[in-house]
Design a protein around this motif. Structure first.
Motif, PDB file in Angstrom:
ATOM      1  N   VAL A 105     -22.510-121.083  29.086  1.00 37.01           N
ATOM      2  CA  VAL A 105     -22.821-119.613  28.735  1.00 37.01           C
ATOM      3  C   VAL A 105     -22.182-118.733  29.966  1.00 37.01           C
ATOM      4  CG1 VAL A 105     -24.603-117.803  28.520  1.00 37.01           C
ATOM      5  CG2 VAL A 105     -24.778-120.283  27.411  1.00 37.01           C
ATOM      6  N   LYS A 106     -22.278-119.507  31.419  1.00 32.19           N
ATOM      7  CA  LYS A 106     -22.288-118.439  32.460  1.00 32.19           C
ATOM      8  C   LYS A 106     -21.161-119.006  33.343  1.00 32.19           C
ATOM      9  CE  LYS A 106     -23.631-114.826  34.888  1.00 32.19           C
ATOM     10  NZ  LYS A 106     -23.212-113.428  34.478  1.00 32.19           N
ATOM     11  N   ALA A 107     -21.250-120.418  33.894  1.00 34.58           N
ATOM     12  CA  ALA A 107     -20.301-120.762  34.958  1.00 34.58           C
ATOM     13  C   ALA A 107     -18.786-121.098  34.496  1.00 34.58           C
ATOM     14  CB  ALA A 107     -21.374-121.972  35.891  1.00 34.58           C
ATOM     15  N   LYS A 108     -18.676-121.421  33.262  1.00 35.06           N
ATOM     16  CA  LYS A 108     -17.544-122.082  32.847  1.00 35.06           C
ATOM     17  C   LYS A 108     -16.255-121.353  33.373  1.00 35.06           C
ATOM     18  CE  LYS A 108     -16.944-121.983  28.753  1.00 35.06           C
ATOM     19  NZ  LYS A 108     -17.231-122.300  27.386  1.00 35.06           N
ATOM     20  N   ASN A 109     -16.246-120.003  33.369  1.00 36.91           N
ATOM     21  CA  ASN A 109     -15.047-119.315  33.567  1.00 36.91           C
ATOM     22  C   ASN A 109     -15.134-118.636  35.017  1.00 36.91           C
ATOM     23  OD1 ASN A 109     -13.960-119.428  30.872  1.00 36.91           O
ATOM     24  ND2 ASN A 109     -15.413-118.141  30.026  1.00 36.91           N
ATOM     25  N   THR A 110     -15.967-119.247  35.753  1.00 38.91           N
ATOM     26  CA  THR A 110     -16.157-118.804  37.167  1.00 38.91           C
ATOM     27  C   THR A 110     -15.664-119.906  38.201  1.00 38.91           C
ATOM     28  OG1 THR A 110     -18.360-119.752  37.723  1.00 38.91           O
ATOM     29  CG2 THR A 110     -18.052-117.301  36.718  1.00 38.91           C
ATOM     30  N   ALA A 111     -15.534-119.661  39.374  1.00 38.37           N
ATOM     31  CA  ALA A 111     -14.730-120.543  40.551  1.00 38.37           C
ATOM     32  C   ALA A 111     -16.191-121.827  40.548  1.00 38.37           C
ATOM     33  CB  ALA A 111     -14.915-119.969  41.847  1.00 38.37           C
ATOM     34  N   ALA A 112     -17.187-121.474  40.150  1.00 35.23           N
ATOM     35  CA  ALA A 112     -18.178-122.569  40.140  1.00 35.23           C
ATOM     36  C   ALA A 112     -18.311-123.557  39.304  1.00 35.23           C
ATOM     37  CB  ALA A 112     -19.711-122.114  40.477  1.00 35.23           C
ATOM     38  N   GLY A 113     -17.394-123.307  38.279  1.00 32.93           N
ATOM     39  CA  GLY A 113     -17.329-124.124  36.957  1.00 32.93           C
ATOM     40  C   GLY A 113     -17.288-125.373  37.109  1.00 32.93           C
ATOM     41  N   PRO A 114     -16.170-125.997  37.776  1.00 36.29           N
ATOM     42  CA  PRO A 114     -15.959-127.492  37.888  1.00 36.29           C
ATOM     43  C   PRO A 114     -17.092-128.109  38.738  1.00 36.29           C
ATOM     44  CG  PRO A 114     -13.888-126.150  38.493  1.00 36.29           C
ATOM     45  CD  PRO A 114     -15.076-125.252  38.390  1.00 36.29           C
ATOM     46  N   ALA A 115     -17.701-127.370  39.680  1.00 33.48           N
ATOM     47  CA  ALA A 115     -19.007-127.973  40.430  1.00 33.48           C
ATOM     48  C   ALA A 115     -20.205-128.014  39.510  1.00 33.48           C
ATOM     49  CB  ALA A 115     -19.143-127.101  41.608  1.00 33.48           C
ATOM     50  N   VAL A 116     -20.343-126.976  38.784  1.00 38.51           N
ATOM     51  CA  VAL A 116     -21.862-127.108  37.498  1.00 38.51           C
ATOM     52  C   VAL A 116     -21.367-128.387  36.669  1.00 38.51           C
ATOM     53  CG1 VAL A 116     -22.755-125.831  36.049  1.00 38.51           C
ATOM     54  CG2 VAL A 116     -22.030-124.644  37.959  1.00 38.51           C
ATOM     55  N   MET A 117     -20.244-128.448  36.234  1.00 41.34           N
ATOM     56  CA  MET A 117     -19.992-129.463  35.339  1.00 41.34           C
ATOM     57  C   MET A 117     -19.973-131.007  35.953  1.00 41.34           C
ATOM     58  SD  MET A 117     -19.410-130.675  32.537  1.00 41.34           S
ATOM     59  CE  MET A 117     -19.287-129.474  31.219  1.00 41.34           C
TER      60      MET A 117
END
Length: 405
Positions: free
Chosen positions: A240-252
Motif C-alpha cells: 500500500v505504501k512503501a512499494k513505489n518508494t526508495a524503501a521498497g526493496p528494504a521493506v520487501m
C-alpha cells in the motif's frame, strides 16, 4: 329424392367429411390418455385446421420444436443465454423438443461442462492474481528457519501453510493497489482486464491474511502469532505504501526475513538470524530488479544485483565442520543457485531491456528454493535441503503457464 331425404343428407355431410379425413391419416387416432395433460396430447389434422391462425402456429412450434431454441436461449426456461449459446444450435433444439414448452429445465452434460469451464477459468484467474507458482519459494523460508533453530518438527508444515497464505495475500493486495498503474502498463493482468474485480481481489487479500495469521497462531502458539502479525503488517505496508518508494526493496527484504524467523518461532530464533539476513539480501536484489521489469534498466542495476548474488551464495555455503557429502552439499547447492540466478542477471546486464530484466526477476523467484535448500543443508538437514532445491525446477515449469512476476 324427397326434400326430407335431401335435408338428412345435408345434415350428414359434415360427419362424412370428417370420416373421410380420418380414413386418410397414416395412423389411426389413439384415444386420449386421461393421465396426459391437454397440452401434451397431439391434435388431429382437422382440429389443427379448424383452429385460429395464431393457435395453429403455436401448435406447429410445439410439434416441430423449430422455434423453441430462441425461447430457451433468452432464459425463458431458467437457462442463461450464455449457457445455451455454449451448447450450440443442435443442443438447443433438441433440449426444446425433449422438455416441451413450459417443462422443467434439466441439466445436461453440456451444461455441466460449460459451468466446469467457467470454474476452471475463475481458478486460473485467481492463480494468476496471486502468482500461485511463486508460492513454491515460500515454505522454504520457514523450513530454513526451523532447521537453523533446531525446531524442524510437526509444527513446521502449519507454519509453512501460514507463510503461503500471507504471501498470496500480499500478491492479491499488490495487484489491488496497482490496479490503475497496471491498466496502463500491464492491461493483461486479472484486475485491469476485468477478469477479477478490485473488490474481489481486496476481499481475497484480507481473507488470506486472516487465514495466515490464524494458521500461525494454531501451529506456533503465541510466539508464532507474535511473528505473523508484524509479518502481515509489513506485507500490507509494502503493497500500500512503501512499494513505489526508495524503501521498497528494504521493506520487501524485511518480509522475507520475518518469514524465516516465523519458522524459528518455536525454538531459539536467534540462531536463525543469519539465515534470515541471507534470504533478505537475496530478496533485496530481486525486488530492486522488479522495479524495472516493465521499463527496463541500465546495465548498472543488474551488475550490482549480480555482485550481491555472489555474496549471498558465498554466505549461504559458509564453512562447515561436517565431513563427507554433508560438507559438499551446501557448496554444490550454492553453486546451483548462483548459476541459475546469476546467469539471468548477467544476460540482463548485457542487454538490460524489460524482457531480460523480467526474466532475471523470474529466475530470482524460482531460484530461491535452491538458496533455502543450501541454508537447510548447512545446518545438517541434507535431505531436507535437497527436497527444497528440487522445487526450483518445478517452479520454473509452472511459471511458463502462469507468470511469477
Amino acid at each position: 329424392m324427397t326434400a326430407q331425404t335431401e335435408a338428412q343428407r345435408a345434415a350428414a355431410l359434415p360427419a362424412a367429411r370428417a370420416l373421410r379425413a380420418a380414413q386418410g391419416q397414416r395412423h389411426p387416432a389413439r384415444p386420449a390418455d386421461p393421465r396426459q395433460s391437454p397440452a401434451r396430447q397431439a391434435p388431429s389434422s382437422d382440429l389443427v385446421h379448424l383452429m385460429s391462425p395464431g393457435r395453429h402456429e403455436l401448435l406447429k412450434i410445439h410439434r416441430s420444436g423449430a422455434a423453441a431454441a430462441p425461447m430457451r436461449a433468452s432464459g425463458a426456461d431458467g437457462y442463461p443465454a450464455a449457457t445455451m449459446r455454449d451448447r450450440g444450435p443442435g443442443a438447443q433444439a433438441g433440449s426444446a423438443v425433449e422438455s416441451g414448452a413450459g417443462a422443467p429445465s434439466r441439466r445436461t452434460g453440456a451444461d455441466v461442462r460449460s459451468r466446469g469451464g467457467r470454474w476452471a477459468a475463475t481458478i486460473r484467474d485467481v492463480a494468476e492474481l496471486v502468482r500461485a507458482p511463486a508460492a513454491l519459494s515460500v515454505p522454504g523460508d520457514v523450513i530454513a528457519g526451523a532447521a537453523a533453530a533446531g525446531t524442524l518438527n510437526r509444527r513446521t508444515p502449519g507454519l509453512a501453510a501460514a507463510s503461503v497464505c500471507l504471501y498470496w495475500a500480499g500478491m492479491a493486495a499488490n495487484d489491488w493497489a496497482d490496479r490503475e498503474l497496471d491498466a496502463v502498463e500491464r492491461p493483461e493482468r486479472p484486475i485491469p482486464s476485468g477478469r477479477v474485480s478490485p473488490r474481489a481481489a481486496l476481499g481475497l487479500a484480507a481473507g488470506l491474511t486472516a487465514a495466515g495469521v490464524g494458521l500461525a497462531a494454531w501451529a506456533g502458539g503465541r510466539r508464532g502469532l507474535a511473528t505473523a502479525v508484524p509479518l502481515a503488517a509489513t506485507v500490507w505496508a509494502y503493497d500500500v505504501k512503501a512499494k513505489n518508494t526508495a524503501a521498497g526493496p528494504a521493506v520487501m527484504a524485511a518480509c522475507r526475513g520475518l518469514d524465516v524467523l516465523l519458522g524459528a518461532s518455536g525454538g531459539r530464533a536467534g540462531k536463525a538470524v543469519p539465515a534470515a539476513l541471507t534470504v533478505a539480501a537475496h530478496t533485496y536484489t530481486v525486488t530492486a530488479l522488479s522495479r524495472r521489469e516493465v521499463s527496463g534498466a541500465d546495465a548498472t542495476l543488474p551488475m550490482a544485483t549480480l555482485a550481491g548474488t555472489v555474496a549471498v551464495a558465498a554466505t549461504a555455503a559458509g564453512a562447515s565442520r561436517r565431513k563427507g557429502w554433508r560438507a559438499v552439499l551446501p557448496v554444490a547447492l550454492a553453486g546451483w543457485y548462483l548459476t541459475h540466478y546469476g546467469r539471468a542477471q548477467a544476460r540482463a546486464a548485457a542487454q538490460p531491456d524489460a524482457a531480460r530484466v523480467r526474466a532475471a526477476v523470474g529466475s530470482g523467484i524460482t531460484g530461491l528454493p535452491t538458496l533455502q535448500g543450501t541454508l537447510a543443508a548447512r545446518t545438517g538437514a541434507g535431505v531436507t535441503g535437497l527436497a527444497l532445491a528440487a522445487l526450483a525446477p518445478l517452479a520454473r515449469r509452472l511459471v511458463r503457464r502462469i507468470s511469477a512476476t
